[in-house]
Design a protein around this motif. Structure first.
Motif, PDB file in Angstrom:
ATOM      1  N   SER A  86       0.825  -1.206   0.000  1.00 60.15           N
ATOM      2  CA  SER A  86       0.000   0.000   0.000  1.00 60.15           C
ATOM      3  C   SER A  86       0.862   1.260   0.000  1.00 60.15           C
ATOM      4  O   SER A  86       0.599   2.206  -0.756  1.00 60.15           O
ATOM      5  N   PHE A  87       1.906   1.282   0.822  1.00 62.48           N
ATOM      6  CA  PHE A  87       2.760   2.467   0.877  1.00 62.48           C
ATOM      7  C   PHE A  87       3.620   2.579  -0.376  1.00 62.48           C
ATOM      8  O   PHE A  87       3.899   3.689  -0.835  1.00 62.48           O
ATOM      9  N   ILE A  88       4.039   1.447  -0.927  1.00 56.81           N
ATOM     10  CA  ILE A  88       4.773   1.495  -2.186  1.00 56.81           C
ATOM     11  C   ILE A  88       3.883   2.065  -3.291  1.00 56.81           C
ATOM     12  O   ILE A  88       4.303   2.889  -4.110  1.00 56.81           O
ATOM     13  N   GLY A  89       2.610   1.651  -3.308  1.00 52.66           N
ATOM     14  CA  GLY A  89       1.688   2.160  -4.313  1.00 52.66           C
ATOM     15  C   GLY A  89       1.471   3.661  -4.200  1.00 52.66           C
ATOM     16  O   GLY A  89       1.266   4.340  -5.215  1.00 52.66           O
ATOM     17  N   SER A  90       1.539   4.201  -2.973  1.00 51.35           N
ATOM     18  CA  SER A  90       1.361   5.646  -2.797  1.00 51.35           C
ATOM     19  C   SER A  90       2.496   6.449  -3.419  1.00 51.35           C
ATOM     20  O   SER A  90       2.304   7.595  -3.809  1.00 51.35           O
ATOM     21  N   THR A  91       3.684   5.851  -3.516  1.00 48.10           N
ATOM     22  CA  THR A  91       4.830   6.582  -4.081  1.00 48.10           C
ATOM     23  C   THR A  91       4.743   6.734  -5.589  1.00 48.10           C
ATOM     24  O   THR A  91       5.524   7.493  -6.175  1.00 48.10           O
ATOM     25  N   PHE A  92       3.826   6.019  -6.257  1.00 46.54           N
ATOM     26  CA  PHE A  92       3.671   6.143  -7.697  1.00 46.54           C
ATOM     27  C   PHE A  92       2.708   7.276  -8.078  1.00 46.54           C
ATOM     28  O   PHE A  92       2.518   7.549  -9.258  1.00 46.54           O
ATOM     29  N   LYS A  93       2.121   7.926  -7.081  1.00 47.79           N
ATOM     30  CA  LYS A  93       1.267   9.079  -7.344  1.00 47.79           C
ATOM     31  C   LYS A  93       2.143  10.309  -7.589  1.00 47.79           C
ATOM     32  O   LYS A  93       3.342  10.298  -7.305  1.00 47.79           O
ATOM     33  N   PRO A  94       1.569  11.396  -8.127  1.00 50.91           N
ATOM     34  CA  PRO A  94       2.352  12.636  -8.274  1.00 50.91           C
ATOM     35  C   PRO A  94       2.957  13.044  -6.944  1.00 50.91           C
ATOM     36  O   PRO A  94       2.271  13.106  -5.925  1.00 50.91           O
ATOM     37  N   TRP A  95       4.259  13.311  -6.961  1.00 51.83           N
ATOM     38  CA  TRP A  95       4.993  13.556  -5.704  1.00 51.83           C
ATOM     39  C   TRP A  95       5.527  14.978  -5.667  1.00 51.83           C
ATOM     40  O   TRP A  95       6.002  15.487  -6.676  1.00 51.83           O
ATOM     41  N   PRO A  96       5.474  15.622  -4.504  1.00 53.80           N
ATOM     42  CA  PRO A  96       4.884  15.158  -3.244  1.00 53.80           C
ATOM     43  C   PRO A  96       3.377  15.391  -3.194  1.00 53.80           C
ATOM     44  O   PRO A  96       2.895  16.403  -3.718  1.00 53.80           O
ATOM     45  N   PRO A  97       2.625  14.498  -2.591  1.00 53.03           N
ATOM     46  CA  PRO A  97       1.174  14.683  -2.457  1.00 53.03           C
ATOM     47  C   PRO A  97       0.877  15.657  -1.312  1.00 53.03           C
ATOM     48  O   PRO A  97       1.092  15.333  -0.141  1.00 53.03           O
ATOM     49  N   THR A  98       0.424  16.832  -1.635  1.00 52.66           N
ATOM     50  CA  THR A  98       0.198  17.861  -0.612  1.00 52.66           C
ATOM     51  C   THR A  98      -1.297  18.022  -0.351  1.00 52.66           C
ATOM     52  O   THR A  98      -2.139  17.772  -1.218  1.00 52.66           O
TER      53      THR A  98
END
Length: 423
Positions: A235-247
């Motif tokens: 789940s946390f690995i999948g979050s890193t594939f979103k546009p970064w940084p997620p604000t």
């Protein structure tokens, strides 16, 4: 003897497997034996209180237990019946166990509760949130909130119990010690945060409100069930594939922290005696004329500060983790920097320590008495004491020393160490 060693050497794989199985069996039996010894010692101590003679006009204390049988992966009911319920019965209490089987049930039931001396919450943070919210939504909450509360930590998350029972890491010892603390009657006051949204009734929490990317990744863990024990990592690995940084952007209005009121007494003081008639007459005559004190002249309107925030994670938490009677009357607003790398994101996610404590050096922390959080986007929900709530503009206010919880002697001594003996 030679034949035995020859057999072990010939069948060395089976020998290693059998040895490992034997060691595991011995360790399991040893843990069971130690747990039984702990239960026996606690029950013997509780029985001493149960054998005490009551006065003519005294009655056994009435205890209502809210048991979340599904907490702790369905093990809560057995853990409670083995480790906590016998202690309460041996102490001579009138115990009523209310089992909850759906979300919000404890909140509804406690609204109709009456004739009780103590309330016990057997579950995790979610069950405790429901009970506290139900207590403080009652019309008679001013008097009902004085009823002491006990915690039997049976859930996946037991945040407050780790503070008021700091000495016990073993689960059986922690549960039995929590039950024995209810019998002994030593308590400490804790803060409550009142969270009022634009829709619905207020929610009352004991720990924290979270809003951000860490909260979202943790909530999405169940979607990766097919990864088994690695689902949180996925789940946390999948979050890193979103546009970064997620604000997450919001407007924060707040008032500064103020001095906390003095520590209330452990038990309610007896009602004051009625003054003589002459003193009451003079006081009534004085009340006919308006008086102005120096304090009236010093009253000023509270000034609100405003801050536009852009953060990866926002946490609003109580100061209950600080057992210090001199702390201010405030909640902590922690703003995680948006310039947070993916590697640091993963490291913080899998740390055993509290997220805010781990990255405290890089967080911007504010201590405020009251704050208004107005998110720009309502897509990401809030997390209040590990329970999900829809995002909306909210007002968060601290209620100092609002509830009283049974605790260990160590926690109470730590809270009182900064207080002068005269108080």
């Amino acid at each position: 003897m030679v034949a035995v060693f020859r057999t072990l050497r010939t069948h060395w794989k089976k020998s290693i497997f059998a040895a490992g199985l034997t060691v595991c069996g011995v360790m399991w039996a040893n843990r069971r034996h130690d747990a039984n010894l702990v239960r026996r010692a606690v029950c013997e101590e509780a029985a001493k209180y149960g054998r005490q003679t009551l006065g003519v006009n005294e009655r056994p204390k009435r205890v209502t237990v809210f048991l979340n049988a599904t907490a702790g992966k369905g093990k809560a009911k057995n853990l409670f019946e083995q480790n906590a319920e016998p202690v309460l019965h041996l102490a001579g209490f009138e115990v009523t166990v209310v089992k909850t089987d759906h979300e919000g049930q404890a909140k509804e039931l406690i609204g109709a509760l009456d004739n009780v001396d103590m309330i016990v919450v057997a579950g995790g943070d979610g069950t405790l949130l429901e009970v506290v919210t139900g207590m403080l939504r009652r019309e008679d909450q001013a008097s009902f909130s004085k009823i002491p509360i006990g915690i039997i930590p049976l859930g996946k998350s037991n945040t407050l119990s780790k503070v008021i029972f700091p000495d016990f890491e073993d689960h059986v010892r922690c549960i039995t010690s929590a039950a024995l603390a209810i019998v002994k009657g030593s308590t400490i006051p804790v803060d409550v945060i009142q969270i009022t949204g634009t829709v619905g009734k207020p929610v009352f929490a004991l720990n924290e409100l979270r809003w951000g990317e860490f909260r979202n990744a943790k909530a999405n863990t169940s979607r990766f069930w097919y990864f088994g024990p690695m689902r949180k990592f996925a789940s946390f690995i999948g979050s890193t594939f979103k546009p970064w940084p997620p604000t997450h952007n919001a407007t924060l209005r707040f008032t500064p922290a103020v001095q906390r009121p003095p520590l209330p007494p452990e038990r309610d003081a007896p009602p004051p005696t009625r003054p003589p008639f002459l003193f009451r007459l003079i006081a009534r005559i004085r009340g006919l004329w308006p008086t102005h004190t120096a304090e009236d002249a010093d009253i000023k309107e509270v000034e609100w500060d405003e801050l536009n925030i852009s953060s990866m994670e926002v946490a609003v938490r109580t100061l209950n983790h600080q057992l210090d009677a001199t702390k201010p009357e405030a909640v902590e607003v922690c703003l995680m920097p948006e310039s947070f790398s993916k590697l640091d994101f993963l490291k913080a996610a899998f740390s055993k320590h509290n997220l805010v404590d781990m990255i405290e050096g890089s967080c911007k922390t504010l201590q405020v008495q009251e704050c208004v959080l107005h998110p720009e986007s309502l897509d990401s929900p809030f997390d209040i004491d590990h329970e999900e709530y829809d995002a909306m503009p909210i007002t968060v206010r601290v209620l100092p020393w609002k509830l009283r919880f049974f605790c260990s002697s160590t926690a109470r001594k730590q809270l009182l160490q900064e207080v002068q003996p005269s108080t």
